[in-house]
Design a protein around this motif. Structure first.
Motif, short mmCIF file in Angstrom:
data_model
loop_
_atom_site.label_atom_id
_atom_site.label_comp_id
_atom_site.label_asym_id
_atom_site.label_seq_id
_atom_site.Cartn_x
_atom_site.Cartn_y
_atom_site.Cartn_z
N ALA A 195 31.58 58.02 38.18
CA ALA A 195 31.47 56.42 37.97
C ALA A 195 32.29 56.10 36.92
CB ALA A 195 30.06 55.88 37.89
N VAL A 196 32.52 56.70 35.74
CA VAL A 196 33.35 56.14 34.57
C VAL A 196 34.81 56.09 35.09
CG1 VAL A 196 33.65 56.58 32.22
CG2 VAL A 196 31.66 56.86 32.78
N GLN A 197 35.09 57.31 35.72
CA GLN A 197 36.74 57.44 36.18
C GLN A 197 36.98 56.34 37.17
OE1 GLN A 197 36.63 61.34 37.73
NE2 GLN A 197 36.78 62.35 35.59
N ARG A 198 36.29 55.98 38.05
CA ARG A 198 36.48 55.08 38.99
C ARG A 198 36.42 53.70 38.11
NH1 ARG A 198 32.53 57.79 42.35
NH2 ARG A 198 30.96 56.08 41.72
N GLY A 199 35.53 53.34 37.32
CA GLY A 199 35.38 52.14 36.60
C GLY A 199 36.63 51.88 35.92
N LEU A 200 36.97 52.81 35.29
CA LEU A 200 38.22 52.92 34.69
C LEU A 200 39.19 52.57 35.29
CD1 LEU A 200 39.74 53.09 31.55
CD2 LEU A 200 39.72 55.47 32.06
N MET A 201 39.59 53.06 36.26
CA MET A 201 40.65 52.80 37.20
C MET A 201 40.86 51.49 37.90
SD MET A 201 42.50 55.45 36.68
CE MET A 201 43.95 54.89 37.78
N ASN A 202 39.49 50.92 38.04
CA ASN A 202 39.32 49.61 38.72
C ASN A 202 39.60 48.76 37.54
OD1 ASN A 202 38.48 50.58 41.21
ND2 ASN A 202 36.26 50.69 40.84
N SER A 203 39.14 48.94 36.28
CA SER A 203 39.42 48.01 35.19
C SER A 203 40.75 47.64 34.78
CB SER A 203 38.58 48.24 33.94
OG SER A 203 37.33 48.22 34.20
N ILE A 204 41.42 49.03 34.93
CA ILE A 204 42.89 49.08 34.65
C ILE A 204 43.75 48.15 35.72
CG2 ILE A 204 45.07 50.37 34.54
CD1 ILE A 204 43.40 52.48 33.13
N PHE A 205 43.32 48.24 36.80
CA PHE A 205 44.04 47.63 37.93
C PHE A 205 43.76 46.05 37.90
CE2 PHE A 205 43.62 45.95 42.19
CZ PHE A 205 45.11 45.89 42.80
N ILE A 206 42.38 45.76 37.74
CA ILE A 206 42.21 44.17 37.73
C ILE A 206 42.82 43.76 36.41
CG2 ILE A 206 40.25 42.69 37.51
CD1 ILE A 206 38.45 44.49 38.97
N THR A 207 42.64 44.43 35.33
CA THR A 207 43.43 43.59 34.23
C THR A 207 45.05 43.61 34.22
OG1 THR A 207 41.35 44.60 32.83
CG2 THR A 207 43.52 43.89 31.82
N LEU A 208 45.51 44.63 34.69
CA LEU A 208 46.81 44.92 34.70
C LEU A 208 47.46 43.51 35.70
CD1 LEU A 208 49.31 46.10 33.96
CD2 LEU A 208 49.33 47.61 35.43
N VAL A 209 46.82 43.76 36.79
CA VAL A 209 47.43 42.77 38.00
C VAL A 209 47.17 41.21 37.66
CG1 VAL A 209 47.22 42.34 40.49
CG2 VAL A 209 47.27 44.35 39.66
N GLY A 210 45.79 41.21 37.23
CA GLY A 210 45.42 39.94 36.76
C GLY A 210 46.04 39.41 35.88
N ALA A 211 46.58 39.78 34.76
CA ALA A 211 47.25 39.33 33.55
C ALA A 211 48.75 38.97 33.92
CB ALA A 211 47.11 40.43 32.33
N ILE A 212 49.29 39.83 34.81
CA ILE A 212 50.32 39.75 34.94
C ILE A 212 50.77 38.31 35.87
CG2 ILE A 212 52.29 40.55 36.50
CD1 ILE A 212 51.91 43.35 35.82
N LEU A 213 49.83 38.37 36.85
CA LEU A 213 49.67 36.99 37.59
C LEU A 213 49.26 35.88 37.03
CD1 LEU A 213 48.00 38.30 40.93
CD2 LEU A 213 50.43 37.65 40.70
N ASN A 214 48.26 35.80 36.04
CA ASN A 214 47.83 34.82 35.13
C ASN A 214 49.13 34.03 34.40
OD1 ASN A 214 44.70 36.47 34.75
ND2 ASN A 214 45.04 34.55 36.01
N VAL A 215 49.79 34.99 33.52
CA VAL A 215 50.80 34.71 32.64
C VAL A 215 51.89 34.07 33.36
CG1 VAL A 215 52.45 35.53 30.87
CG2 VAL A 215 50.06 36.22 30.88
#
Length: 297
Positions: free
Chosen positions: A72-92
């Motif tokens: 669960a931690v491994q999946r959560g980490l990968m999900n958080s990285i994906f959401i944060t990376l893609v989200g921040a790029i689109l946001n900025v």
């Protein structure tokens, strides 16, 4: 020499300021050190530790091994990285483009658009209308539901608009005379000048996406899509010890059933904090640069 010329009142004021700052640092850092001490202590000794301990009682990295191997931690980490990376790029990207357009005084309906943006700050909808909109769009159980939400934050947009308004018109005119089109002016002239402001809003967007747990918890019915913050809530708030103990049979991890839930929570909290702390030095180094640094290149 300069310090010897200070009056007693000035030295007293400095002493008070430094004392207050040191107290703030201690109050801020102590809980983090306590979590670190608990996560690195011998699991058998964790129940006897208090909230003021900052030195591990014994030494063990069993908690961190368990975190690194927990599905669960491994999946959560990968999900958080994906959401944060893609989200921040689109946001900025969208915030910068919109801010540059609104900073141009010749833009048609500029004042009307600015008023509408301010209205989104005052009349922000609640989570229930947001949920119905996402469901109507078919975005439930989709990463897009948390990535496109507040794709352009009005507060950060205003920061960039004010920053872009300070860009000298002479630089834009010079680039235009050199044959640069509108996109080249924005990409090669404006953005290099805006590095400090872009670094600021990038940090804000990254922290927002990384720490967001409410909307993923509501929009994601599939637990495999949960980001790290929702997984953290499952262990810290719900106290799902079964998920920890079950790891012994799943991964054949010896001693998983003896892991203290409090120690696991401490390690899990640190696990969610450390990635954000790690990127601070790389972003903050841009804050000290002058706004005209890019014009010299």
């Amino acid at each position: 020499m300069a310090s010897s010329n200070k009056t007693r009142m000035e030295r007293l004021e400095e002493a008070i300021i430094y004392s207050v700052l040191i107290a703030i640092v201690v109050v801020t850092v102590q809980p983090i050190l306590n979590l670190l001490a608990i996560s690195l202590s011998d699991p058998a000794r964790v129940p006897g530790m208090s909230g003021m301990d900052i030195v591990p009682d014994g030494f063990s990295i069993d908690i961190w091994k368990l975190l690194a191997s927990h599905p669960a931690v491994q999946r959560g980490l990968m999900n958080s990285i994906f959401i944060t990376l893609v989200g921040a790029i689109l946001n900025v990207t969208f915030t910068a483009m919109m801010a540059w357009a609104l900073s141009r005084k010749k833009l048609p309906l500029r004042r009307t658009l600015f008023v509408l943006i301010l209205a989104t700050i005052v009349f922000e909808p609640g989570i229930i209308p947001d949920y119905f909109v996402m469901r109507r769009l078919g975005l439930i159980d989709s990463y897009a539901s948390v990535i496109i939400y507040k794709l352009v934050n009005a507060w950060y947009l205003i920061i960039l608009i004010r920053f872009f308004e300070e860009v000298p018109e002479e630089l834009i005119e010079a680039a235009t005379l050199d044959g640069a089109n509108a996109f080249q002016v924005f990409w090669r002239v404006v953005l290099p000048l805006a590095r400090p402001a872009l670094a600021t809003i990038t940090l804000f967007y990254v922290v927002y996406h990384w720490n967001d747990f409410l909307r993923p918890m509501i929009y994601f019915n599939d637990q495999d899509m949960w980001p790290l913050q929702v997984v953290l809530r499952q262990f810290v708030v719900v106290g799902d010890k079964a998920a920890i103990v079950g790891l012994q049979a799943m991964n054949n991890y010896e001693g998983a059933s003896q892991i203290d839930l409090r120690a696991f929570r401490a390690g899990m909290i640190l696990f969610t904090i450390l990635p954000v702390l790690a990127i601070y030095p790389f972003i903050l180094r841009y804050f000290t640069k002058g706004t005209m640094s890019g014009a010299l290149k």
